[in-house]
Scaffold this active site. Structure first.
Site, mmCIF file in Angstrom:
data_model
loop_
_atom_site.group_PDB
_atom_site.id
_atom_site.type_symbol
_atom_site.label_atom_id
_atom_site.label_comp_id
_atom_site.label_asym_id
_atom_site.label_seq_id
_atom_site.Cartn_x
_atom_site.Cartn_y
_atom_site.Cartn_z
ATOM 1 N N ARG A 15 0.723 -1.478 0.022
ATOM 2 C CA ARG A 15 -0.034 -0.093 -0.006
ATOM 3 C C ARG A 15 0.771 1.494 0.113
ATOM 4 N NH1 ARG A 15 -3.838 -0.689 4.886
ATOM 5 N NH2 ARG A 15 -4.361 1.483 4.426
ATOM 6 N N THR A 81 3.013 -13.900 10.950
ATOM 7 C CA THR A 81 3.669 -13.497 12.130
ATOM 8 C C THR A 81 4.354 -14.398 12.940
ATOM 9 O OG1 THR A 81 1.658 -13.061 13.269
ATOM 10 C CG2 THR A 81 2.542 -11.104 12.123
ATOM 11 N N ASP A 105 7.196 -1.503 11.470
ATOM 12 C CA ASP A 105 6.318 -0.451 11.055
ATOM 13 C C ASP A 105 5.404 0.036 12.087
ATOM 14 O OD1 ASP A 105 4.573 -2.369 11.518
ATOM 15 O OD2 ASP A 105 3.879 -2.505 9.385
ATOM 16 N N GLU A 155 -10.205 -12.905 16.557
ATOM 17 C CA GLU A 155 -10.218 -11.813 15.420
ATOM 18 C C GLU A 155 -11.603 -11.548 15.340
ATOM 19 O OE1 GLU A 155 -7.253 -10.821 14.085
ATOM 20 O OE2 GLU A 155 -6.179 -11.853 15.440
#
Length: 449
Positions: A15, A81, A105, A155
């Site tokens: 992105r 991850t 990030d 989630e």
């Protein structure tokens, strides 16, 4: 028992629409990766592991530039991850202590927050997750709690209506004993829609093994992740707002705070006054009582107590400005030292030089430091006076108390106390100036016709 920090930095960051790895995009003058690494340094982590992937060579070079002891491991396939953390197992095989997993990030995790996670570990919690109260929980994983115990991470796509109402969300940051962490991630499966190995799954696995799980809660701002150019701009705004506030609370005067931009490592002393539109690049230290005028750009420099800079000055790497020295309008200093009370006030360039105490550099003076191949130094002694519009052709020494007349081109050393003149003798042609102007004006009128 020591502490290790594992930084996940393998992602491409599609992105960002960039050929550069996401973690190398800059925030406050430094790669995002450096912010995560700095947090590890501030908690005195004994070992730093950076998991690289996309653009691995460039990311590794950046990591090692920030910390030469950092160990980089390659995640050749990005399988999630948990899989990324597992790549750190080999270089951590001899490590005894706690490991914290952070993200390259996510630049704002505070050292104090990491210390709080370590404290909860020290109190006996086996797996510590960093959570935050989200204003808009959206797609974040929810932390399901029972008192102080973390029951699990659900989630959003798998959550019930009741679970979706939970605003305590998962940041992804984990702290656990290193051996425990790697044992858990080895057991993570990929039975999910994406076929990836997810780090949050270790909470359920830990509870199945009878291990204790808990949460440290931080401000949502700390968990801000960078996924796009818009995110990067928003993060820059957050960083600058925080840096300005911290500077003012520490005793710095910002006459127009919103126009001042700090770097990630800027150090400012008390009672410094900073005017509007000042930009700090990396590696700048300003000591107590100095003043930075409007529209200055500073990088890689040290400004001593009581010095005055600008307005409209540029200090480049290696500029060392002594106490009560003065750098004025449209002056550029590079790889040069100004001793106490030295003045370079107007329209001058001083590079690869040393300027003695109380010396005065006139307007338009240039140290000619580059011969097209090599750089050479200029040495200017204490109390020397360099007249306006002079060029000092390095290598050259100007002695203490020496005087260089205006308009000189100095190619030889000037001994202490001497006067150096290096220009053609002036000659006046009687009436010639007026006659020449009359002729030129006549030609202009004729040409207009």
């Amino acid at each position: 028992m020591g502490t290790a920090i594992i930084i996940l930095a393998a992602g491409k960051g599609t992105r960002m629409r960039s050929d550069m790895p996401k973690v190398l995009h800059r925030l406050a003058g430094a790669p995002l990766l450096w912010h995560a690494m700095r947090a590890g340094e501030q908690i005195a982590a004994e070992r730093t592991i950076v998991v690289v992937g996309h653009g691995a060579e460039a990311v590794q070079a950046s990591a090692e530039a920030q910390n030469e002891d950092a160990v980089c491991v390659d995640q050749t396939e990005q399988l999630g991850t948990a899989h990324a953390v597992l790549q750190a197992a080999a270089p951590m095989s001899d490590f005894e202590g706690d490991a914290i997993v952070v993200y390259g990030d996510t630049p704002f995790i505070a050292p104090a927050t990491l210390e709080e996670m370590l404290a909860l570990r020290a109190a006996g919690t086996d797996v510590v997750i960093l959570g935050f109260e989200a204003k808009e929980p959206g797609l974040y994983g929810r932390l399901i709690m029972e008192g102080d115990t973390l029951l699990g991470i659900v989630e959003a796509k798998d959550a019930s209506g009741e679970q979706l109402s939970v605003s305590l969300c998962n940041s992804g940051v984990v702290c656990a004993n290193a051996a425990t962490l790697f044992s858990l991630v080895k057991s993570v499966g990929n039975n999910n829609a994406s076929g990836e190995y997810y780090l949050p799954d270790i909470v359920g696995l830990a509870r199945e093994r009878g291990l204790s799980t808990g949460v440290v809660i931080c401000e949502e701002e700390e968990t801000l992740g960078i996924n796009s150019r818009g995110d990067l701009a928003a993060a820059e705004a957050v960083f600058q707002s925080t840096a300005r506030r911290d500077a003012m609370e520490a005793g710095v005067t910002l006459t127009q705070p919103e126009s001042v931009y700090f770097a990630f490592d800027t150090v400012i002393g008390r009672d410094v006054v900073i005017g509007p539109n000042v930009v700090f690049g990396p590696e700048v230290t300003v000591e107590t009582g100095a003043e930075i005028g409007a529209f200055c750009h500073l990088e890689g420099c040290h400004i001593s107590a009581g010095a005055r800079i600008g307005p409209y000055a540029r200090l480049r790497p290696g500029a060392e400005i002594g106490p009560a020295a003065r750098v004025g309008n449209f002056v550029e200093i590079k790889a040069a030292t100004l001793a106490e009370g030295a003045k370079v006030n107007h329209l001058s360039y001083v590079g690869d030089a040393s300027v003695g105490a109380a010396a005065n550099i006139g307007a338009g003076v240039i140290t000619c430091n580059y011969d097209g191949v090599f750089k050479h130094r200029t040495e200017i002694g204490d109390r020397a006076f360099i007249g306006s519009n002079s060029a000092l052709v390095a290598p050259v020494n100007i002695g203490a108390d020496a005087l260089v007349g205006s308009g000189a081109v100095i190619t030889k050393d000037v001994p202490d106390g001497d006067l150096a003149l290096a220009r053609s003798a002036q000659e006046n042609k009687a009436g010639l100036g007026k006659r020449m102007m009359q002729r030129l004006r006549a030609l202009k009128i004729k040409g207009a016709r």
